[in-house]
Write an enzyme that holds these catalytic residues in place. Structure first.
Site, short mmCIF file in Angstrom:
data_model
loop_
_atom_site.label_atom_id
_atom_site.label_comp_id
_atom_site.label_asym_id
_atom_site.label_seq_id
_atom_site.Cartn_x
_atom_site.Cartn_y
_atom_site.Cartn_z
N HIS A 34 0.84 -1.18 0.00
CA HIS A 34 0.00 0.00 0.00
C HIS A 34 0.89 1.25 0.00
CE1 HIS A 34 -3.74 -2.10 1.96
NE2 HIS A 34 -3.19 -2.83 0.99
N GLU A 73 0.95 3.99 1.73
CA GLU A 73 1.43 4.43 3.04
C GLU A 73 2.55 3.54 3.55
OE1 GLU A 73 -1.77 3.67 2.04
OE2 GLU A 73 -3.10 4.23 3.68
N CYS A 76 -6.08 1.86 5.89
CA CYS A 76 -6.64 0.60 6.39
C CYS A 76 -5.99 0.27 7.74
CB CYS A 76 -6.39 -0.52 5.38
SG CYS A 76 -4.65 -1.00 5.25
N CYS A 132 -2.13 -0.16 7.54
CA CYS A 132 -1.42 1.11 7.39
C CYS A 132 -1.55 1.96 8.65
CB CYS A 132 -1.93 1.86 6.16
SG CYS A 132 -1.49 1.01 4.62
#
Length: 146
Positions: free
Chosen positions: A51, A53, A80, A83
Site C-alpha cells: 500500500h 502508506e 486501512c 497502514c
C-alpha cells in the site's frame, strides 16, 4: 498548504490508476518539503501489503528515519488497519487523508485506530482534503472494472 500536498498524493494515485493499481497515492512531508512519495504497487510487486502508506513508511525506515513525529503523511484514501498500525508504530505526527473508506477505513470509517486512546501514539488527524477528487478517481477505477 494541505491541499497542495494532497494534490501530490492525488498525482501518485493517478499514476497508480495508469498502472492498473487501486488508485491510492501518498506523500510524506516535513517542514514544507516532500520527503517521499509513492502509490499502491500491490500488482507490480506481487505483494498485497504494498500500500502507498506502507511503502512510504518502509522507505523512511530505510533512510534511517525511525520515528516520524515531525512529519505529516498525506494519503488520498483513509488508511486501512495495516497502514494505521504502521503509522502508529512509526509515530507519524499528523495524517491527512482525502476520502473515507467505509469498508476498511481505520481512521473513522469502520473503526478508528489512529485515535484510539488505548494505543501509545495518536497522530493528529485531518479528513476530507480534496475529498471529491480522491473519491472520483476511485469510483472511476472501480466502475471500469465492472
Amino acid at each position: 498548504m494541505d491541499k497542495d500536498f494532497m494534490a501530490i498524493a492525488l498525482e501518485e494515485a493517478k499514476q497508480a490508476f495508469q498502472e492498473n493499481e487501486i488508485p491510492v497515492g501518498a506523500c510524506l512531508v516535513r517542514d514544507g518539503e516532500v520527503v517521499i512519495r509513492d502509490h499502491n504497487r500491490t500488482k507490480e510487486l506481487q505483494n498485497p501489503l504494498a500500500h502507498a502508506e506502507k511503502l512510504i513508511l518502509d522507505k523512511a525506515q530505510e533512510m534511517g528515519l525511525k520515528y516520524l513525529q515531525d512529519y505529516t503523511l498525506y494519503v488520498s484514501l483513509e488508511p486501512c488497519a495495516m497502514c494505521a498500525g504502521s503509522i502508529i508504530l512509526s509515530r507519524v505526527g499528523r495524517v491527512v487523508f482525502g476520502c473515507g473508506d467505509p469498508k476498511s477505513g481505520a481512521a473513522g470509517g469502520v473503526f478508528n485506530l489512529l485515535q484510539d486512546a488505548n494505543l501509545n501514539h495518536n497522530p493528529q488527524l485531518k479528513r476530507g482534503v480534496l475529498e471529491e477528487d480522491c473519491a472520483l478517481l476511485l469510483t472511476e477505477f472501480f466502475r471500469n472494472k465492472r
